[in-house]
Design an enzyme around this catalytic site. Structure first.
Site, mmCIF file in Angstrom:
data_model
loop_
_atom_site.group_PDB
_atom_site.id
_atom_site.type_symbol
_atom_site.label_atom_id
_atom_site.label_comp_id
_atom_site.label_asym_id
_atom_site.label_seq_id
_atom_site.Cartn_x
_atom_site.Cartn_y
_atom_site.Cartn_z
ATOM 1 N N VAL A 125 40.435 15.271 -30.634
ATOM 2 C CA VAL A 125 41.185 14.449 -29.686
ATOM 3 C C VAL A 125 42.554 15.109 -29.562
ATOM 4 O O VAL A 125 43.287 15.217 -30.549
ATOM 5 C CB VAL A 125 41.333 12.997 -30.177
ATOM 6 C CG1 VAL A 125 42.156 12.185 -29.181
ATOM 7 C CG2 VAL A 125 39.964 12.367 -30.382
ATOM 8 N N SER A 126 42.884 15.582 -28.378
ATOM 9 C CA SER A 126 44.112 16.352 -28.184
ATOM 10 C C SER A 126 45.348 15.514 -28.480
ATOM 11 O O SER A 126 45.308 14.280 -28.474
ATOM 12 C CB SER A 126 44.185 16.879 -26.750
ATOM 13 O OG SER A 126 43.107 17.742 -26.464
ATOM 14 N N ALA A 127 46.450 16.197 -28.730
ATOM 15 C CA ALA A 127 47.718 15.521 -28.961
ATOM 16 C C ALA A 127 48.084 14.676 -27.743
ATOM 17 O O ALA A 127 47.916 15.103 -26.597
ATOM 18 C CB ALA A 127 48.816 16.541 -29.248
#
Length: 460
Positions: A125-127
């Site tokens: 899950v990207s920043a």
């Protein structure tokens, strides 16, 4: 040292005067908090960053979510009430159940959800800061048709919130573990309308394209090439982290005739794309993996010779080029990649590599690499006569191998050239052309030729 260099790892957020920030934050938070039905608490006389909702438990998902929205808004990554409302409503923790709540709602951190046998992340899950920045760049509206390349569920839910029930959200991934999980999480959180597709986006994206094309394509994996430009609708936007010469920048591409103009290149890092679109850089793991050298192409690296080079004598040069605390110098990487095909990146394990190399930054540290030698960027703090003086650092070069002195001098020359001519420049322009287009060589620039496209970087 790492505080100074965080400017490279974290891009500069858009900034507003403080009065405008407060006004904008109040507006955006009002919309966002209403969307997730959290009571709005905005002190009248004293503003604290990040703003929180005092009526909620300090560790509750709702409060952490509201805090995240406030932080991203204050930092300039969230710039519209619509994006704020989406972030406030979608429960991020439900898409990262393996992470602690505070980790899931960190505005800066990636949540890794899957690794391969070597320990390298293959899904995450990207920043949140980067997701917000990319969604703002995509300029989504109600009814839009959107393709997401690289799935996980959370970003697709944010897109679905922005385009509404009248829009179309297609999220695609090559890994069945990822798509099964994404579909399950999306249904459980109220987004069953999102179309989750298992397939290699290199080819499968076209099979699911709506008539007239997509209004936006958002790529959430690190791509080396871009085969999706022709799927854009007229006036559409393509947001993609594109890799070239081991550098990754997130671009917003908009159509300009037969080419795509790249806007707002942002420093970032993503899990690498898999499948037909994958591209493997050359990598030399030295000292049992404590130090890694990466270069996109060129002569085959002699890992044994480079290992010996690391253990041998070291050349050292200092450039006379300074940087202040927090000052960004990410355009240096782009300039060196423009003028030298031996440009690559060096990484060191924080524990095992710290006594072997002294890198100027933890990530994305420039290096010139030949089959048996390398020279990389280092840094040292400049002594201050007065403690009140601003802290400054000087860039230097460390070279290893039989050609260490020559490589160190050449990298030193590149840094000094950047400092004299391009440091205060706005940065290069980027344009993406089809692979078969005739593109003139830029006077100051570089053409990065790929399978489907040519990325042209020009310094005007």
């Amino acid at each position: 040292m790492n505080d100074l260099l965080s400017a490279v790892a974290w891009p500069r957020a858009p900034s507003f005067p403080r009065r405008d920030r407060v006004s904008r934050l109040r507006q955006v938070m009002s919309e966002a908090l209403r969307a997730c039905q959290v009571p709005e608490t905005v002190p009248e006389r004293k503003y604290r960053w990040p703003m929180t909702t005092d009526t909620l438990p300090s560790e509750s998902p709702e409060r952490l979510r509201a805090d995240m929205v406030a932080t991203l808004t204050e930092q300039g990554y969230i710039r519209s009430p619509e994006v704020a409302a989406a972030f406030a409503k979608v429960p991020r923790e439900r898409f990262a159940p393996e992470a602690a709540l505070t980790a899931a709602y960190s505005s800066r951190d990636v949540v890794v959800t899957k690794r391969n046998a070597t320990g390298r992340a293959t899904s995450s899950v990207s920043a949140a800061w980067l997701q917000a920045d990319m969604l703002e760049a995509a300029n989504l509206c109600r009814g839009a048709k959107v393709l997401e390349v690289g799935s996980g569920g959370y970003n697709a839910a944010l897109i679905a919130e922005l385009v509404g029930d009248e829009g179309l959200t297609v999220t695609m991934d090559i890994d069945p573990w990822v798509t099964e999980r994404a579909a399950r999480f999306l249904t459980a959180t109220g987004y069953p309308q999102v179309k989750v597709v298992l397939g290699d986006a290199e080819h499968a994206a076209e099979e699911h394209a709506p008539e007239g094309g997509y209004d936006a394509i958002i790529v959430t994996v690190g791509a080396w090439d871009c085969p999706w430009g022709h799927l854009l609708a007229e006036g559409g936007r393509l947001v993609i982290p594109l890799r070239f010469s081991t550098i990754t920048r997130s671009f917003t591409f908009v159509r300009d005739g037969d080419r795509l103009r790249g806007l707002d290149p942002t420093v970032c890092g993503f899990v690498a794309i898999q499948g037909a679109g994958a591209y493997l850089d050359q990598e030399a793991a030295l000292a049992d993996g404590a130090v890694k050298l990466t270069i996109e192409s060129g002569p085959t690296l002699d890992v044994s010779a480079l290992d010996q080079a690391l253990a041998g004598k070291r050349a050292e040069l200092w450039t006379g080029v300074m940087a202040a605390h927090g000052e960004s110098f990410d355009s240096m990487h782009l300039w060196i990649a423009t003028v030298d095909d031996r440009f690559g990146m060096v990484w060191a394990d924080p524990e095992r590599g710290k006594d072997l190399v002294t890198l100027a930054m933890r990530w994305y540290c420039p290096v010139l690499i030949t089959p048996d030698s390398f020279a990389y960027l280092t840094i040292r703090e400049v002594q201050r006569i007065d403690e009140a003086e601003e802290r400054r650092w000087e860039f230097g070069i460390h070279g290893h191998g039989p050609h260490r002195a020559e490589l160190a001098q050449q990298l030193c020359d590149h840094v000094q050239s950047w400092d004299r001519g391009w440091r205060n420049h706005s940065g290069p322009d980027f344009t993406l052309y089809p692979a078969d287009a005739t593109v003139p060589e830029p006077a100051d620039g570089q053409i990065f030729r790929k399978r489907h496209t040519q990325l042209v970087m020009t310094w005007a």
